[in-house]
Design a protein around this motif. Structure first.
Motif, PDB file in Angstrom:
ATOM      1  N   MET A 147      10.493 -12.306   5.976  1.00 17.44           N
ATOM      2  CA  MET A 147       9.210 -12.082   5.308  1.00 17.44           C
ATOM      3  C   MET A 147       8.990 -10.601   5.026  1.00 17.44           C
ATOM      4  SD  MET A 147       6.812 -14.799   7.416  1.00 17.44           S
ATOM      5  CE  MET A 147       5.343 -14.498   6.419  1.00 17.44           C
ATOM      6  N   LEU A 148       9.381  -9.748   5.957  1.00 20.04           N
ATOM      7  CA  LEU A 148       9.280  -8.307   5.714  1.00 20.04           C
ATOM      8  C   LEU A 148      10.146  -7.898   4.525  1.00 20.04           C
ATOM      9  CD1 LEU A 148       9.371  -7.028   9.405  1.00 20.04           C
ATOM     10  CD2 LEU A 148       7.474  -6.694   7.793  1.00 20.04           C
ATOM     11  N   ALA A 149      11.346  -8.465   4.452  1.00 18.04           N
ATOM     12  CA  ALA A 149      12.249  -8.131   3.342  1.00 18.04           C
ATOM     13  C   ALA A 149      11.708  -8.628   2.008  1.00 18.04           C
ATOM     14  CB  ALA A 149      13.629  -8.722   3.619  1.00 18.04           C
ATOM     15  N   GLU A 150      11.033  -9.772   2.021  1.00 21.94           N
ATOM     16  CA  GLU A 150      10.522 -10.358   0.780  1.00 21.94           C
ATOM     17  C   GLU A 150       9.140  -9.841   0.406  1.00 21.94           C
ATOM     18  OE1 GLU A 150      10.692 -14.536   1.534  1.00 21.94           O
ATOM     19  OE2 GLU A 150      12.861 -14.676   1.139  1.00 21.94           O
ATOM     20  N   GLY A 151       8.518  -9.077   1.298  1.00 27.24           N
ATOM     21  CA  GLY A 151       7.220  -8.504   0.981  1.00 27.24           C
ATOM     22  C   GLY A 151       6.042  -9.411   1.257  1.00 27.24           C
ATOM     23  N   THR A 152       6.262 -10.525   1.982  1.00 27.26           N
ATOM     24  CA  THR A 152       5.130 -11.392   2.331  1.00 27.26           C
ATOM     25  C   THR A 152       4.537 -11.006   3.689  1.00 27.26           C
ATOM     26  OG1 THR A 152       6.654 -13.022   3.276  1.00 27.26           O
ATOM     27  CG2 THR A 152       5.983 -13.337   0.975  1.00 27.26           C
ATOM     28  N   ALA A 153       5.133 -10.003   4.328  1.00 29.47           N
ATOM     29  CA  ALA A 153       4.606  -9.445   5.573  1.00 29.47           C
ATOM     30  C   ALA A 153       4.840  -7.944   5.545  1.00 29.47           C
ATOM     31  CB  ALA A 153       5.287 -10.071   6.789  1.00 29.47           C
ATOM     32  N   TYR A 154       4.115  -7.207   6.364  1.00 29.87           N
ATOM     33  CA  TYR A 154       4.240  -5.742   6.345  1.00 29.87           C
ATOM     34  C   TYR A 154       3.890  -5.172   7.709  1.00 29.87           C
ATOM     35  CZ  TYR A 154      -0.868  -5.855   5.768  1.00 29.87           C
ATOM     36  OH  TYR A 154      -2.224  -6.094   5.928  1.00 29.87           O
ATOM     37  N   TYR A 155       4.365  -3.945   7.946  1.00 29.50           N
ATOM     38  CA  TYR A 155       4.048  -3.240   9.184  1.00 29.50           C
ATOM     39  C   TYR A 155       2.671  -2.590   9.073  1.00 29.50           C
ATOM     40  CZ  TYR A 155       8.944  -3.665  10.631  1.00 29.50           C
ATOM     41  OH  TYR A 155      10.171  -4.153  10.993  1.00 29.50           O
ATOM     42  N   CYS A 156       1.904  -2.721  10.150  1.00 28.54           N
ATOM     43  CA  CYS A 156       0.580  -2.095  10.214  1.00 28.54           C
ATOM     44  C   CYS A 156       0.532  -1.196  11.439  1.00 28.54           C
ATOM     45  CB  CYS A 156      -0.512  -3.161  10.282  1.00 28.54           C
ATOM     46  SG  CYS A 156      -2.155  -2.518  10.679  1.00 28.54           S
ATOM     47  N   TYR A 157       0.215   0.095  11.197  1.00 34.64           N
ATOM     48  CA  TYR A 157       0.225   1.085  12.280  1.00 34.64           C
ATOM     49  C   TYR A 157      -1.184   1.429  12.764  1.00 34.64           C
ATOM     50  CZ  TYR A 157       5.157   1.824  11.148  1.00 34.64           C
ATOM     51  OH  TYR A 157       6.503   1.655  10.947  1.00 34.64           O
ATOM     52  N   SER A 158      -2.181   0.718  12.305  1.00 32.47           N
ATOM     53  CA  SER A 158      -3.550   1.002  12.753  1.00 32.47           C
ATOM     54  C   SER A 158      -3.680   0.740  14.251  1.00 32.47           C
ATOM     55  CB  SER A 158      -4.541   0.130  11.994  1.00 32.47           C
ATOM     56  OG  SER A 158      -4.537   0.446  10.609  1.00 32.47           O
ATOM     57  N   SER A 159      -4.346   1.655  14.943  1.00 33.33           N
ATOM     58  CA  SER A 159      -4.550   1.497  16.387  1.00 33.33           C
ATOM     59  C   SER A 159      -5.707   0.537  16.640  1.00 33.33           C
ATOM     60  CB  SER A 159      -4.864   2.855  17.016  1.00 33.33           C
ATOM     61  OG  SER A 159      -6.134   3.301  16.557  1.00 33.33           O
ATOM     62  N   PRO A 160      -5.799   0.002  17.864  1.00 34.65           N
ATOM     63  CA  PRO A 160      -6.947  -0.864  18.184  1.00 34.65           C
ATOM     64  C   PRO A 160      -8.286  -0.175  17.940  1.00 34.65           C
ATOM     65  CG  PRO A 160      -5.254  -1.066  19.869  1.00 34.65           C
ATOM     66  CD  PRO A 160      -4.817   0.039  18.957  1.00 34.65           C
ATOM     67  N   GLU A 161      -8.351   1.127  18.224  1.00 35.87           N
ATOM     68  CA  GLU A 161      -9.595   1.863  18.000  1.00 35.87           C
ATOM     69  C   GLU A 161      -9.916   1.942  16.513  1.00 35.87           C
ATOM     70  OE1 GLU A 161      -7.808   2.661  21.812  1.00 35.87           O
ATOM     71  OE2 GLU A 161      -6.988   2.979  19.771  1.00 35.87           O
ATOM     72  N   GLU A 162      -8.901   2.151  15.695  1.00 37.29           N
ATOM     73  CA  GLU A 162      -9.115   2.208  14.246  1.00 37.29           C
ATOM     74  C   GLU A 162      -9.551   0.851  13.697  1.00 37.29           C
ATOM     75  OE1 GLU A 162      -5.868   5.757  13.225  1.00 37.29           O
ATOM     76  OE2 GLU A 162      -5.262   3.638  13.182  1.00 37.29           O
ATOM     77  N   ILE A 163      -8.964  -0.203  14.230  1.00 38.98           N
ATOM     78  CA  ILE A 163      -9.340  -1.560  13.797  1.00 38.98           C
ATOM     79  C   ILE A 163     -10.805  -1.817  14.133  1.00 38.98           C
ATOM     80  CG2 ILE A 163      -8.950  -4.028  14.138  1.00 38.98           C
ATOM     81  CD1 ILE A 163      -6.706  -2.701  12.597  1.00 38.98           C
ATOM     82  N   GLU A 164     -11.223  -1.412  15.336  1.00 36.85           N
ATOM     83  CA  GLU A 164     -12.608  -1.628  15.732  1.00 36.85           C
ATOM     84  C   GLU A 164     -13.559  -0.814  14.857  1.00 36.85           C
ATOM     85  OE1 GLU A 164     -15.791  -3.267  17.312  1.00 36.85           O
ATOM     86  OE2 GLU A 164     -13.720  -3.919  17.660  1.00 36.85           O
TER      87      GLU A 164
END
Length: 471
Positions: A95-112
């Motif tokens: 899925m990462l190779a096909e672009g249907t998934a991606y890496y997310c580097y947001s921290s838990p604090e940033e998400i909140e």
């Protein structure tokens, strides 16, 4: 491993081993099993054990034991998700190779902080797509040393809809669905992702589960579509409520399925009762496992919550106890008698079951009743004897003992006839001899029919207890 669905119905029961098999889970398993059997399909058991902190081997065994008690044995499985980690990682990499998934580097604090910002704007709190790749979009610099999660690239527009087998048409706007995390920073896949890959690989055609999963379904459908997989049909079963109308919980009694085995319920009674919690076939309240399979149709599953009724369960169990052969009941009850300090070999136990079963609601009640014949004798309290043994009662008992000793046959019929003869000679009513006989011979004021009780206790025991009283 993944292949397209076939015309064969394939259902699954997929519990998490974070506790015992509860009644709601057992009912879900029953409906999935019955649907597969009705369509001559395949029933799959899958143990979703990825919650390493809460999953235990004891809980796994409790699930397997509960399924075995109800005789709902899977055609395939049990499969364990922890043994399929390589497969999940393989699909995530694709899925990462096909672009249907991606890496997310947001921290838990940033998400909140994103969620708080959305709340302040009167919007649904959610991830804002910072790391979602889009044409022409520049992503932030990757934070040094931070391990990413993997998110599914959920569609932004349109709606995800399905025709639920129980609830009917259901639709979710894709704009309301977050980009779901499908792998944690340590690389382990998440629940919703594992379920999707499992259902795909195991070619599940019909998913029957609790309606607490309704919100998971659009997310799982979108992942399946991204994988190019066929979609199963979904049906969401309403919850079970306690007698007070609240969600069924421990305070309503034993909700561990195997506790009902300990309490003396028969598996066929539990199957019958669980099936009627949300499903019906006309007005039929009692039916065999074979009839359930023959009649089962999801169109007859109710959209409303079912209510747990212990009295109704007891009524159903009493019916199945009456239907069981005396010898079968004796085999089931013997261990329960031993647990209570009795000796099941001291009496004709099948005959005792035949005498007791018409008034018993559980196997434990049968065991308690059987102690009258094979447990330690407990003499009646002196005050109870004084209340019921007057001069006339003593005379009747004395005559009965003398003539019983000379009976050619020690049977229920001969003992009943003797009791009637003694009463007739003294123009006395049945309680005048029946109650004293019960008290002296059994220590109890109430028993099943006294003639049958005396016959089962045996000549020697009855005469010895009468003699001991009159000594």
């Amino acid at each position: 491993m993944a292949t397209s669905n076939t015309s064969i119905v394939r259902t699954r029961f997929a519990p998490s081993p974070t506790g015992y098999l509860h009644l709601g889970g057992a009912r879900t398993a029953l409906f999935s099993w019955a649907y597969a059997r009705h369509h001559q399909g395949v029933f799959v058991l899958r143990i979703e054990d990825t919650d390493l902190e809460r999953s235990t081997p004891e809980a796994v065994q409790a699930i397997l034991d509960g399924m075995a008690w109800l005789d709902m044995r899977p055609d395939e499985g049990p499969f364990y998700q922890m043994q399929r980690m390589d497969r999940y990682r393989e699909v995530i990499a694709k899925m990462l190779a096909e672009g249907t998934a991606y890496y997310c580097y947001s921290s838990p604090e940033e998400i909140e902080a994103m969620r708080e910002k959305a709340r302040a704007a009167g919007l649904k709190p959610r991830y804002d797509g910072t790391w979602r790749p889009e044409p022409g979009k520049t992503l932030p610099p990757v934070p040094a040393g931070r391990k990413p999660v993997v998110r599914f690239k959920n569609p932004l527009d349109g709606a995800t809809s399905w025709n639920d087998m129980i609830k009917g048409p259901i639709s979710f706007d894709n704009s309301e669905l977050d980009d779901l995390i499908i792998a944690r920073p340590d690389g382990t896949p998440t629940y919703n992702f594992c379920v999707v890959v499992d259902d795909w690989d195991m070619r599940i055609t019909h998913v029957l589960r609790g309606d607490d999963h309704v919100n998971n379904t659009p997310r799982q459908i979108n992942i399946l579509r991204a994988l190019g997989a066929d979609l199963p049909q979904y049906g969401h079963v309403p919850m079970i409520l306690g007698p007070d109308g609240e969600k069924l919980s421990k305070r309503h009694g034993a909700v561990n399925l195997l506790e009902y085995d300990k309490q003396g319920y028969l598996p066929e009674a539990m199957i019958n009762y669980l099936a009627r919690l949300g499903w019906s076939h006309g007005n039929d309240e009692l039916f065999t496992r074979e009839q359930l399979v023959e009649w089962f149709d999801t169109r007859n599953l109710t959209k409303s919550p079912a209510q747990w009724d212990p009295k109704k369960l007891n009524w159903v169990n009493a019916h199945y106890i009456k239907q069981r052969a005396d010898a079968d009941l004796a085999e089931l009850v013997a261990p329960r008698i031993r647990e209570r300090g009795g000796d099941p070999g001291a009496v004709d136990l099948p005959a005792v079951m035949g005498l007791l079963k018409d008034r018993a609601e559980t196997l434990n009640q049968l065991a308690e009743g059987a102690l009258l014949f094979c447990g330690p004798h407990q003499p009646a309290a002196p005050e109870l004897l004084a209340q019921h043994l007057d001069d006339q009662a003593r005379t009747l008992l004395s005559e009965f003992r003398a003539e019983a000793a000379g009976l050619s046959a020690w049977t229920t019929d001969s003992l009943d006839a003797l009791i009637k003869d003694v009463l007739a000679r003294h123009d006395a009513k049945m309680p005048k001899l029946g109650i004293p006989l019960r008290l002296v011979v059994t220590g109890r004021k109430q028993t099943p029919a006294i003639g049958a009780v005396l016959a089962l206790l045996g000549r020697d025991t009855v005469l010895a207890r009468l003699a001991a009283y009159q000594a």
